[in-house]
Design an enzyme around this catalytic site. Structure first.
Site, PDB file in Angstrom:
ATOM      1  CG  HIS A 129      -1.902  -1.110   1.250  1.00  0.00           C
ATOM      2  ND1 HIS A 129      -2.569  -1.504   2.380  1.00  0.00           N
ATOM      3  CD2 HIS A 129      -2.334  -1.946   0.262  1.00  0.00           C
ATOM      4  CE1 HIS A 129      -3.361  -2.530   2.096  1.00  0.00           C
ATOM      5  NE2 HIS A 129      -3.229  -2.816   0.824  1.00  0.00           N
ATOM      6  CB  CYS A 371      -4.157  -8.270   3.040  1.00  0.00           C
ATOM      7  SG  CYS A 371      -5.634  -9.238   2.715  1.00  0.00           S
ATOM      8  CG  PHE A 372       1.112 -10.101   4.043  1.00  0.00           C
ATOM      9  CD1 PHE A 372       1.350 -10.624   5.299  1.00  0.00           C
ATOM     10  CD2 PHE A 372       0.583 -10.926   3.071  1.00  0.00           C
ATOM     11  CE1 PHE A 372       1.076 -11.955   5.577  1.00  0.00           C
ATOM     12  CE2 PHE A 372       0.297 -12.247   3.338  1.00  0.00           C
ATOM     13  CZ  PHE A 372       0.546 -12.766   4.599  1.00  0.00           C
ATOM     14  CB  CYS A 373       0.441  -3.228   4.040  1.00  0.00           C
ATOM     15  SG  CYS A 373       0.249  -2.969   5.774  1.00  0.00           S
ATOM     16  CB  ALA A 374       0.397  -6.238  -0.543  1.00  0.00           C
TER      17      ALA A 374
END
Ligand code: PMP
Length: 458
Positions: A129, A371-374
């Site tokens: 992100h 979601c691992f900032c993705a």
């Protein structure tokens, strides 16, 4: 017993690897950290340098005292160390110290922004992100599609550059993904971008700690224009990151933050900005962060980034090959594409959060899930349509989709991997037994009460 071939021992270079954490079966055991893509433990050398420098800590650029002059020299010299680490030219590039990669990319998004024009930024579906959101509010953003392996479709990149007819200002791409570990061919991407008069930013948050980077000379079509990374992911967690780019770009315009340290002179009505990088570093600089970063770079360089990469590649290959043989595991990145040591997976039939918590509870193993900032990348890897995602987001009762992620650091060992594999195997067996029991009980007409009893008593 498995006998491992010779493994270099990097563990003594790090702080805290033998720290004990409570176990569910009672007692204490050393924690296993497979969450290095999030952040990394400090190197011994980092802590030693911080302690050695601390008595001389003083203000940068602002004092005439000995300590202040010394601190300023150390701070300024560090820019050269950083550039040398990534093969950047010091006469053309500037190194701006920031908090982290997120701040670096935000800074660049402001620096390149022309509010009078809606210019095009090409980013990709595999970004964090931090390499998506800073572009969205100021530019027209388009996304390079993925290929079959989950990496980038370079034909689509070229098609999009062609489509925008030279209007793409920047291709903003990760050096390595924090979700799959896939390494993008950054020099090939740079060469394609430059052919269409676009510059390239490499988000090197995951690349810098795990593989050698060479920005290459500016006259090379394959050179990297902008590079961003964070020290806390490379064993120097003291709140520093860097943005590197052509000095000339930062000479123009106003900085997004102004204040102390950014100016040569201020009158009642006028500001005379200092030259970059100072103009871009508002407020008191983080000299302890810089000392830590330099110490980490020196350690990594003395080991050699190629050696670092090979060591982690060995962990990656060993682990993933073993996981490929286990039943009940779904893996989201293939081994036949260059990757850093990141393994995304799910256990079939189990929620990602449940798996991550069980690894921690049962084995003191730290992994990451979600979601691992993705999120857009994870959505694509899980093949969730926009409609399905919309339904999930709008229904608080539905669990959020996600993945479990193992991510290695230089100090992880095959013994730790084997411990994790055996705990994971236990989790899968238990899950399979539960599923079997549930399906039998449904067949035999048992109520859900039976199942919840089983669930609470395993
Ligand atoms: N980009 C990537 C690929 C990352 O993995 C991360 C951190 N997870 C970031 C950017 C942001 O880094 P930071 O939190 O240090 O700003």
């Amino acid at each position: 017993m498995h006998v491992f071939p010779f493994q270099p021992n990097y563990r003594e270079l790090f702080v805290g690897l033998d720290a004990l954490v409570p176990q569910v079966k009672g007692g204490l055991a050393p924690a296993i950290n497979f969450d290095n893509a999030a952040t990394t433990p400090p190197l011994m050398k980092v802590m030693a340098e911080i302690n050695q420098f601390a008595p001389f800590y003083s203000s940068i650029h602002r004092g005439a005292g000995y300590k202040s002059v010394l601190s300023s020299q150390i701070y300024e010299r560090a820019r050269k160390t950083v550039l040398a680490f990534v093969g950047g030219l010091s006469d053309l590039n500037t190194v701006i110290f920031v908090k982290n990669t997120t701040e670096a990319i935000n800074k660049l998004s402001y620096r390149l922004w022309n509010p009078r024009k809606k210019e095009v930024i090409l980013t990709t579906w595999m970004e964090h992100h931090s390499n998506l959101l800073p572009w969205r509010d100021k530019y027209q953003v388009d996304y390079v599609e993925l290929n079959e392996q989950g990496g980038l479709n370079l034909e689509d990149l070229e098609q999009k550059l062609l489509h925008y007819q030279g209007a793409v200002k920047l291709v903003a791409v990760s050096g390595a993904s924090n979700v799959t570990g896939i390494m993008n061919p950054i020099h090939r991407i740079a060469e394609i971008a430059h052919r269409y008069q676009a510059r390239i930013l490499v988000d090197a948050a995951q690349l810098a700690p795990h593989a050698a980077i060479d920005m290459r000379p500016h006259h090379s079509p394959e050179h990297i224009d902008f590079l961003a990374f964070s020290a806390h992911k490379m064993y120097a967690p003291f709140g520093i990151g860097v943005l590197i780019g052509p000095s000339q770009v930062f000479e123009q315009g106003n900085p997004e933050y102004s204040g102390g340290g950014t100016v040569k002179f201020v009158t009642k009505d006028q500001v005379f900005w200092d030259d970059p990088p100072h103009k871009e570093e508002a407020g008191t600089p983080n000299i302890l962060g810089v000392v830590a970063l330099v110490a980490a770079i020196e350690t990594l360089r003395s080991i050699g980034m190629k050696t670092v990469y090979k060591q982690e590649e060995r962990l990656l290959n060993y682990t993933q090959k073993k996981m490929e043989k286990m039943t009940g595991i779904e893996l989201y990145a293939p081994l036949n594409t260059p990757r850093i040591g990141v393994i995304p997976f799910n256990v079939v039939g189990m929620d990602h959060e449940e798996v991550a918590q069980a690894l921690s509870r049962e084995g003191g193993i730290a992994v990451r899930n979600g979601c691992f900032c993705a999120s857009p990348y994870v959505q694509k890897l899980l093949r969730i349509s926009d409609r399905e995602l919309g339904n999930i987001i709008n229904n608080p009762l539905l669990p959020h989709p996600g993945i479990v992620r193992i991510s290695f650091g230089l100090y992880n060992t095959l013994e730790e991997v084997n411990q994790m594999l055996s705990v994971l195997q236990g989790i899968i067996i238990l899950e399979q037994r539960k599923t079997k029991l549930l399906s039998n009980s449904v067949k035999q007409g048992y109520t859900s009460k039976t199942f919840s009893y089983y669930n609470n008593n395993i």
